[in-house]
Motif scaffolding. Structure first.
Motif, short mmCIF file in Angstrom:
data_model
loop_
_atom_site.label_atom_id
_atom_site.label_comp_id
_atom_site.label_asym_id
_atom_site.label_seq_id
_atom_site.Cartn_x
_atom_site.Cartn_y
_atom_site.Cartn_z
N MET A 91 -19.61 -2.36 -11.92
CA MET A 91 -19.36 -3.00 -10.64
C MET A 91 -19.32 -1.95 -9.53
SD MET A 91 -18.76 -6.35 -11.10
CE MET A 91 -18.19 -7.54 -12.34
N CYS A 116 -17.76 -6.85 -0.43
CA CYS A 116 -18.05 -7.62 -1.62
C CYS A 116 -18.07 -6.71 -2.84
CB CYS A 116 -19.38 -8.37 -1.50
SG CYS A 116 -20.84 -7.31 -1.45
N ASP A 146 -22.26 -6.93 -9.08
CA ASP A 146 -22.37 -6.67 -10.52
C ASP A 146 -23.50 -5.67 -10.79
OD1 ASP A 146 -24.78 -8.07 -10.34
OD2 ASP A 146 -24.01 -9.87 -11.32
N HIS A 180 -25.77 -8.38 -7.71
CA HIS A 180 -25.44 -9.70 -7.19
C HIS A 180 -23.96 -9.79 -6.86
CE1 HIS A 180 -29.02 -10.98 -9.90
NE2 HIS A 180 -29.43 -10.73 -8.67
N VAL A 239 -20.25 -10.97 -6.81
CA VAL A 239 -19.41 -11.80 -7.68
C VAL A 239 -18.11 -12.19 -6.97
CG1 VAL A 239 -20.38 -10.77 -9.76
CG2 VAL A 239 -18.27 -9.83 -8.79
N SER A 240 -17.74 -11.44 -5.93
CA SER A 240 -16.55 -11.73 -5.14
C SER A 240 -16.77 -11.14 -3.76
CB SER A 240 -15.30 -11.13 -5.79
OG SER A 240 -14.13 -11.49 -5.09
N THR A 263 -14.75 -16.07 -5.04
CA THR A 263 -15.02 -15.34 -6.28
C THR A 263 -15.67 -16.31 -7.25
OG1 THR A 263 -13.12 -13.86 -5.99
CG2 THR A 263 -14.03 -14.04 -8.20
N LEU A 264 -16.79 -15.92 -7.83
CA LEU A 264 -17.44 -16.79 -8.81
C LEU A 264 -16.48 -17.10 -9.95
CD1 LEU A 264 -20.98 -15.11 -9.01
CD2 LEU A 264 -20.25 -17.03 -7.57
N GLU A 302 -16.54 -17.35 -13.14
CA GLU A 302 -16.47 -16.52 -14.35
C GLU A 302 -15.86 -15.14 -14.10
OE1 GLU A 302 -20.81 -16.36 -12.80
OE2 GLU A 302 -19.11 -17.78 -12.87
N HIS A 303 -15.58 -14.82 -12.83
CA HIS A 303 -15.00 -13.52 -12.50
C HIS A 303 -13.60 -13.64 -11.91
CE1 HIS A 303 -18.67 -11.15 -13.23
NE2 HIS A 303 -19.32 -12.21 -12.77
N TYR A 361 -9.76 -9.42 -8.07
CA TYR A 361 -10.80 -8.98 -7.15
C TYR A 361 -10.51 -9.38 -5.71
CZ TYR A 361 -13.74 -8.04 -11.26
OH TYR A 361 -14.25 -7.55 -12.44
#
Length: 290
Positions: free
Chosen positions: A167, A207, A210, A214, A216-217, A232-233, A235-236, A241
């Motif tokens: 990350m 942000c 990943d 892309h 993720v948060s 935040t997506l 899955e994360h 975050y």
């Protein structure tokens, strides 16, 4: 009604508004942004100068071209006297009543001796709402709440988030506008996508990317200096975050002179709990949403 365009007067206004924080938050942030290059093409109206009772910021005519664009057609207001505020709204040319627009502003409990419940933030849309600038606007449930403010960034605890080595931290890019538009609770249309692209292009953001680059948060900021669209997506989540990114963005905004504050959807309970755990305090505002 005066259009305050002189740079020295705008700097003086900024200092005056700063002394009245937090009541002046949104107008203060907008005037700061104007004085730092005015990337959102805003202008300032006052009822009189140098003594004033009302400050209203609005988009310049050249950017407020779309009569149905509620995002771009955003005004902010601070007033000490509700009668003076209504008089300014009724002044010819102060507000384009033929457009969909919204007016955001802070509660001012001391104005005219009235209670704060009468001095709400109104979100207005279109010319045929039954709202007249000299009469109280109808009230409905709020779509936004102002979430806490501080002159200094919060001294946050528990921010020692350890990142996966794959990350990396970055700022948002305009290419991320579609993703923000899909996830923002007030987005999902072309006007909101353009607005989000403007925020990304001109205002601070941060942000977490990943390994594939892309987001993720992330968290962006608004033209009035508030911390803005954040997500935040799924899955994360539950990894700290958002707390980390919010702290970093607050420090970045504070370095530019902005207080630490932001907006949270009234139904976004996880974000509300996070903000409260970080020491933010509620500043509840009403809104009129047609």
């Amino acid at each position: 009604m005066l259009n305050l365009s002189c740079s020295s007067k705008l700097r003086l206004l900024e200092g005056t508004l700063r002394r009245s924080l937090p009541d002046t938050l949104l107008v203060y942030g907008t005037v700061m942004t104007i004085n730092q290059g005015n990337p959102a093409a805003q202008e300032v109206l006052v009822d009189s100068w140098p003594e004033f009772k009302v400050v209203l910021t609005r988009p310049r005519r050249e950017v407020a071209l779309d009569d149905s664009d509620l995002y771009t057609n955003t005004y902010t207001v601070y007033y000490r006297d509700i009668g003076a505020y209504r008089a300014l709204l009724a002044s010819a040319g102060a507000v384009n009543w033929g457009q969909s627009f919204r007016i955001l502003g802070n509660l001012c409990p001391k104005a005219s001796g009235r209670g704060s419940q009468q001095l709400n933030v109104y979100v207005l849309s279109g010319p045929n709402l039954g709202f007249h600038p000299t009469k109280p606007a109808p009230k409905r449930s709020a779509s936004l709440r102002l979430q806490g403010c501080s002159q200094e960034p919060c001294n946050l605890s528990g921010i020692g988030t350890e990142l996966d080595p794959a990350m990396r931290l970055s700022s948002l890019d305009v290419s991320h506008a579609d993703l923000l538009n899909e996830t923002w609770s007030f987005g999902g249309n072309e006007k909101s996508r353009k607005y989000l692209a403007t925020l990304i292009r001109h205002f601070p953001s941060i942000c977490l990317l990943d390994a594939a680059g892309h987001p993720v948060s992330w968290i962006a900021s608004y033209p009035f200096g508030a911390m803005g669209p954040a997500y935040t997506l799924h899955e994360h989540r539950q990894r700290g975050y958002m707390a980390m990114l919010g702290n970093l963005l607050a420090k970045r905004l504070h370095a530019l002179g902005y207080p630490s504050y932001g907006y949270v959807d009234v139904e976004n309970y996880p974000m509300q709990r996070l903000q409260e755990s970080q020491g933010f305090q509620w500043s509840v505002q009403g809104s009129f949403v047609p």
